[in-house]
Design an enzyme around this catalytic site. Structure first.
Site, short mmCIF file in Angstrom:
data_model
loop_
_atom_site.label_atom_id
_atom_site.label_comp_id
_atom_site.label_asym_id
_atom_site.label_seq_id
_atom_site.Cartn_x
_atom_site.Cartn_y
_atom_site.Cartn_z
N PHE A 135 85.86 74.15 51.86
CA PHE A 135 85.51 74.16 50.44
C PHE A 135 86.14 75.31 49.69
CE2 PHE A 135 82.60 71.08 51.85
CZ PHE A 135 82.07 70.43 50.76
N ARG A 136 86.29 76.45 50.34
CA ARG A 136 86.62 77.66 49.57
C ARG A 136 88.02 78.22 49.80
NH1 ARG A 136 81.27 77.41 50.27
NH2 ARG A 136 79.97 77.96 48.49
N HIS B 214 73.17 70.54 57.59
CA HIS B 214 73.44 69.82 56.35
C HIS B 214 73.57 68.31 56.55
CE1 HIS B 214 75.16 73.90 54.87
NE2 HIS B 214 73.86 73.82 54.69
N CYS C 1 68.54 53.60 53.54
CA CYS C 1 68.14 53.01 52.27
C CYS C 1 67.04 53.87 51.66
CB CYS C 1 67.65 51.59 52.48
SG CYS C 1 66.93 50.85 50.99
N ILE D 155 90.42 79.47 65.34
CA ILE D 155 89.27 79.36 66.24
C ILE D 155 89.54 78.43 67.42
CG2 ILE D 155 88.20 77.50 64.90
CD1 ILE D 155 85.49 78.87 65.52
#
Length: 247
Positions: A32-33, A118, A126, A228
């Site tokens: 994301f960053r 997350h 549903c 990593i």
């Protein structure tokens, strides 16, 4: 540094790995960053807005346009980091993986004890009748996916404005608190409350594997900036060679 990490792993049978988006970037999934991450790309709405509960509820079509395009990567495969962690678990050294990722690659690599803070793109349900759906319900549909009962199908991922699953949090915190070695990898440690879980660690060694500096660097016993997958793959293979020498 690799030899130091190898010794730490060899001397422990109670390791917990805490990871973020950087673990999966080597599998082709954007974080994301970073410079090329989602937060630095241009959309009609900011990614933080699109990936919020309120946006999902009010503009589900726009949410799914973004979600299918950027949050699902069906071609991604586990990389050396994922496989190394699975091997360490099989060796009895790694007790749990606590991940902020939603891609399911740890399980695909063979890890059994994975706490997904997350959620996961692989699980969907549903909102009306709670029927479970796999990923194909999203990828093979158009527009807003609907259940047979006509309810909206929602990914089992934690959106902004939503709380983490209590049971998952409890298990993750318990594992971190009981560990004697904590390996942190591929995370900026800027996402809360997840990053705050590290404060529960009471063990002896902290290892930090991340390309950029973090707020936790000063607390780490070992800090390595290399990719990593390279780090964990090299160290894990070296340990395995000692256990099962090549003939």
């Amino acid at each position: 540094m690799y030899e130091e990490l190898k010794k730490v792993i060899e001397d422990s049978d109670n390791i917990v790995f805490f990871g973020g988006a950087g673990v999966s970037t080597e599998s082709g999934i954007p974080d994301f960053r970073s410079v090329d991450g989602l937060y630095n790309q241009k959309y009609k709405y900011p990614p933080e807005t699109i990936l919020s509960h309120s946006f999902f509820m009010t503009r589900p079509q726009d949410f799914y346009d973004f979600y299918r395009d950027k949050m699902i990567c069906t071609s991604a495969k586990p990389n050396k980091a994922h496989y190394a962690l699975a091997k360490l678990e099989k060796m009895g050294k790694l007790k749990a993986v606590v991940t902020q990722n939603i891609d399911g690659l740890h399980q695909m690599a063979g890890s059994k004890t994975v706490y997904e803070l997350h959620g996961s793109v692989l699980r969907n349900y549903c909102m009306k009748c709670h029927k479970f759906y796999d990923l194909s319900a999203i990828t093979e549909s158009e527009g807003v996916p609907k259940c047979t009962c006509k309810g909206i199908i929602k990914p089992d991922v934690v959106l902004y404005e939503e709380g983490l699953d209590d049971a998952t949090v409890t298990k993750a915190v318990r594992a971190i608190a009981k560990a004697d070695v904590l390996i942190i990898g591929g995370t900026s440690l800027n996402v809360y409350p997840a990053a705050g879980f590290l404060n529960y660690f009471n063990g002896s060694k902290i290892v930090l594997l991340n390309k950029s500096s973090t707020s936790f660097d000063s607390k780490a016993d070992i800090v390595i900036r290399d990719p990593i997958g390279q780090v964990l793959g090299t160290v894990c293979d070296s340990i395995l060679l000692q256990i099962i020498p090549l003939k």
